[in-house]
Design a protein around this motif. Structure first.
Motif, short mmCIF file in Angstrom:
data_model
loop_
_atom_site.label_atom_id
_atom_site.label_comp_id
_atom_site.label_asym_id
_atom_site.label_seq_id
_atom_site.Cartn_x
_atom_site.Cartn_y
_atom_site.Cartn_z
N TYR A 110 10.85 -0.33 11.12
CA TYR A 110 10.33 -1.54 10.49
C TYR A 110 10.86 -2.82 11.15
O TYR A 110 10.16 -3.83 11.18
CB TYR A 110 10.62 -1.55 8.99
N TRP A 146 -5.15 4.44 3.01
CA TRP A 146 -4.49 4.45 4.32
C TRP A 146 -5.49 4.16 5.43
O TRP A 146 -5.22 3.39 6.33
CB TRP A 146 -3.78 5.79 4.56
N ASN A 179 -6.52 0.50 5.20
CA ASN A 179 -5.42 -0.34 5.69
C ASN A 179 -5.35 -0.29 7.21
O ASN A 179 -5.08 -1.30 7.86
CB ASN A 179 -4.10 0.11 5.06
N ARG A 210 3.03 2.97 13.14
CA ARG A 210 2.28 3.04 11.88
C ARG A 210 1.96 4.50 11.55
O ARG A 210 2.04 4.91 10.39
CB ARG A 210 0.99 2.22 11.98
N THR A 224 5.35 8.20 4.53
CA THR A 224 5.00 7.60 3.25
C THR A 224 4.01 8.41 2.43
O THR A 224 3.94 8.23 1.21
CB THR A 224 4.43 6.18 3.42
N ILE A 238 2.77 4.74 -4.24
CA ILE A 238 2.93 3.30 -4.06
C ILE A 238 3.07 2.71 -5.46
O ILE A 238 2.20 2.91 -6.30
CB ILE A 238 1.73 2.69 -3.31
N ARG A 253 4.30 -2.80 -5.67
CA ARG A 253 3.99 -2.83 -4.24
C ARG A 253 2.50 -3.01 -4.01
O ARG A 253 2.10 -3.73 -3.11
CB ARG A 253 4.51 -1.56 -3.55
N ILE A 307 0.98 -5.91 -1.75
CA ILE A 307 0.08 -5.64 -0.62
C ILE A 307 -1.19 -6.47 -0.76
O ILE A 307 -1.63 -7.13 0.19
CB ILE A 307 -0.28 -4.14 -0.54
N HIS A 321 5.26 -8.98 4.73
CA HIS A 321 4.49 -7.77 4.43
C HIS A 321 5.20 -6.53 5.00
O HIS A 321 5.36 -5.52 4.30
CB HIS A 321 3.09 -7.95 5.05
N ALA A 353 7.20 -3.51 2.90
CA ALA A 353 6.87 -2.10 3.07
C ALA A 353 8.13 -1.29 3.37
O ALA A 353 8.32 -0.18 2.85
CB ALA A 353 5.84 -1.93 4.18
N CYS A 354 9.01 -1.85 4.18
CA CYS A 354 10.28 -1.18 4.51
C CYS A 354 11.11 -0.97 3.25
O CYS A 354 11.58 0.14 2.98
CB CYS A 354 11.05 -2.01 5.52
N HIS A 392 10.20 -0.91 0.18
CA HIS A 392 9.55 0.03 -0.75
C HIS A 392 9.78 1.47 -0.30
O HIS A 392 10.12 2.34 -1.12
CB HIS A 392 8.06 -0.28 -0.85
#
Length: 164
Positions: A23, A67, A70, A94, A101, A106, A110, A114, A140, A144-145, A147
């Protein structure tokens, strides 16, 4: 996988440090990529981001679909960048993170972050504000890191409790 001379290959341990390192690199690359996009985004690309984010907002319950959507969101922003080495590095990382992940959920907080961050990135792009877009993108990535690390810690605690 880690390959060491005279020791062979072994599976890389997935630790908080490993995740944080990935990250950290992304926190450098993604703002760089979005900063360029702000200056070259077409109306069609901005419209595609808005439509895609609207779809993401409506389909939060299907992680696999999320996913992929995204992926499309970030590919629109990064795909035309002239530095394809940076784009490829971001894409590979990614994919690694997706593998890590997908076994976690999620959190509601989070999801909200997002959604807010994606819409804020779109708005910064529309205003041609590269500094703001880069700042939001870094936030952002760092969110994510945090979380993922929280999810890893919770899974570790749950695993330890089940052993008792």
């Amino acid at each position: 996988m880690i390959i060491s001379p005279n020791r062979g290959a072994r599976v890389r341990p997935i630790s908080e440090d490993f995740v944080r390192n990935i990250y950290e690199i992304r926190a450098l690359i993604e703002p760089y990529l979005v900063r360029w996009f702000v200056n070259y985004a077409t109306d069609r690309e901005i419209e595609a981001l808005e439509i895609l984010q609207g779809d993401i907002d409506e389909n939060r319950s299907d992680y696999q679909w999320y996913w992929q959507a995204n992926e499309q969101f970030h590919n629109i922003i990064y795909g035309r960048h002239y530095n394809q080495e940076a784009v490829e590095l971001e894409f590979r990382q990614r994919k690694v993170l997706h593998i890590l992940t997908r076994r976690f959920t999620i959190s509601r907080a989070r999801w909200q972050a997002i959604t807010r961050e994606h819409w804020d990135i779109i708005e910064a792009i529309k205003r041609h504000d590269a500094d703001e877009a880069a700042c939001i993108m870094e936030q952002h990535v760092r969110g994510a890191c945090q979380h993922l690390i929280e999810q890893m810690r919770a899974a570790s605690v749950n695993k330890a409790v089940r052993r008792l």
